[in-house]
Design a protein around this motif. Structure first.
Motif, mmCIF file in Angstrom:
data_model
loop_
_atom_site.group_PDB
_atom_site.id
_atom_site.type_symbol
_atom_site.label_atom_id
_atom_site.label_comp_id
_atom_site.label_asym_id
_atom_site.label_seq_id
_atom_site.Cartn_x
_atom_site.Cartn_y
_atom_site.Cartn_z
ATOM 1 N N CYS A 139 0.835 -1.204 0.000
ATOM 2 C CA CYS A 139 0.000 0.000 0.000
ATOM 3 C C CYS A 139 0.869 1.254 0.000
ATOM 4 O O CYS A 139 0.613 2.202 -0.757
ATOM 5 C CB CYS A 139 -0.927 0.002 1.212
ATOM 6 S SG CYS A 139 -2.229 -1.256 1.164
ATOM 7 N N GLU A 140 1.897 1.248 0.812
ATOM 8 C CA GLU A 140 2.775 2.422 0.908
ATOM 9 C C GLU A 140 3.539 2.654 -0.386
ATOM 10 O O GLU A 140 3.749 3.808 -0.789
ATOM 11 C CB GLU A 140 3.732 2.244 2.089
ATOM 12 C CG GLU A 140 3.011 2.342 3.436
ATOM 13 C CD GLU A 140 3.694 1.563 4.547
ATOM 14 O OE1 GLU A 140 4.872 1.169 4.375
ATOM 15 O OE2 GLU A 140 3.047 1.320 5.580
ATOM 16 N N GLN A 141 3.943 1.594 -1.066
ATOM 17 C CA GLN A 141 4.641 1.746 -2.336
ATOM 18 C C GLN A 141 3.772 2.438 -3.376
ATOM 19 O O GLN A 141 4.268 3.133 -4.259
ATOM 20 C CB GLN A 141 5.086 0.370 -2.853
ATOM 21 C CG GLN A 141 6.231 -0.243 -2.062
ATOM 22 C CD GLN A 141 6.415 -1.717 -2.336
ATOM 23 O OE1 GLN A 141 5.752 -2.294 -3.206
ATOM 24 N NE2 GLN A 141 7.316 -2.356 -1.596
ATOM 25 N N ALA A 142 2.451 2.253 -3.250
ATOM 26 C CA ALA A 142 1.513 2.887 -4.175
ATOM 27 C C ALA A 142 1.021 4.238 -3.664
ATOM 28 O O ALA A 142 0.165 4.857 -4.304
ATOM 29 C CB ALA A 142 0.320 1.955 -4.408
ATOM 30 N N GLY A 143 1.550 4.700 -2.524
ATOM 31 C CA GLY A 143 1.118 5.975 -1.963
ATOM 32 C C GLY A 143 -0.250 5.926 -1.326
ATOM 33 O O GLY A 143 -0.906 6.968 -1.181
#
Length: 297
Positions: free
Chosen positions: A122-126
């Motif tokens: 999720c964090e990699q996709a912002g």
């Protein structure tokens, strides 16, 4: 935001998006959960030295772990407190339909390594998400409270043992809510931003009263159920979500399951392709992101 689930007929309006995703899945993205019963609900493991509780009716209850003393790192995490949204129903199923935002909400239980992998994707996709944790799961993995908050996400209450609240008497049902709230307060300084009943997002009038007594002004429902708890293929999850996703959607997912972790890259890519942004449930309903995602350091 009346708490009603989006009808399946809306899939026709999203045919182009769902079709594009189905084409990608047909190219080989579908996979199974794997062997060993991974397709069933994730179990909450309990450490040695736990004891058996008894419900108010005198019947044996769930195994209860001893109180957890938070580590210094976990105790520094600052969780937002519940916020009332005047004019909205007690059970909120979706956000405004006129803004290109969606909320991915996760039941916090299952394999902790898979949970960390889901958060990382999720964090990699912002994307910022909302995790409704099971208290007993957090007792076994208290560091995940800090991990959730430090990732820019928000945390909430999904009861202490993930029992069927509708099958419990009033006293036992309230204790399931209150025990998780106490655990969250010890670990994060707050009872968490939201409450969601178990095992479903539906809240009877009694559960609504009990949640309010525990300090939660709203129950967080959903209008898109991924059904990933019963799925064994990535395609099953992605097609279900993509077919119903639209502005303001609140999507229900599982945090610590293989099929969900594998489906997340496709779901997040589809969200971006449609020009949507994945935000926390609180931000979806209007609170500035800076107020929702901050952590104390």
């Amino acid at each position: 935001m009346d708490g009603h689930r989006a009808p399946m007929g809306r899939r026709n309006a999203l045919g182009a998006g769902a079709g594009a995703l189905a084409a990608a899945l047909a190219a080989g993205c579908a996979r199974s959960d794997g062997a060993g019963g991974a397709g069933g609900p994730a179990a909450v493991t309990r450490p040695p030295g736990t004891s058996s509780a008894t419900t108010a009716s005198g019947t044996p209850g769930p195994t209860v772990t001893a109180a957890v003393t938070p580590s210094p790192a976990a105790s520094r995490a600052a969780a937002p407190a519940p916020r009332a949204f005047p004019g909205l129903p007690f059970r909120i199923a979706h956000g405004p339909r006129d803004r290109p935002r969606v909320a991915l909400t996760f039941d916090g239980r299952g394999d902790p390594d898979l949970a960390r992998a889901a958060l990382a994707r999720c964090e990699q996709a912002g994307a910022h998400v909302t995790v409704l944790v099971v208290g007993a799961w957090l007792a076994d993995h208290p560091g995940l409270a800090r991990r959730i908050l430090d990732g820019g996400h928000e945390i909430g209450n999904h009861t202490e043992h993930h029992l069927d609240l509708a099958s419990l008497d009033e006293r036992a049902a309230y204790e399931e809510i209150a025990a998780c709230a106490r655990r969250l307060r010890r670990l994060t300084g707050s009872i968490g931003a939201w409450f969601r009943p178990s095992p479903t997002a539906y809240a009877s009038p009694l559960l609504q009263r009990l949640a309010q007594r525990a300090g939660y002004p709203h129950v967080l429902g959903c209008d898109v159920e991924s059904l990933d708890h019963a799925a064994t293929r990535v395609a099953t999850v992605t097609r279900k979500v993509a077919g119903e996703l639209r502005n303001g959607s609140v999507v229900e997912l599982s945090l610590g399951r293989p099929v969900t972790v594998d489906a997340l890259p496709l779901l997040l890519a589809e969200i971006g392709r449609r020009g949507l942004r994945a935000v926390t449930a609180t931000e979806l309903l209007g609170r500035p992101a800076a107020d929702v995602t901050r952590t104390a350091r």
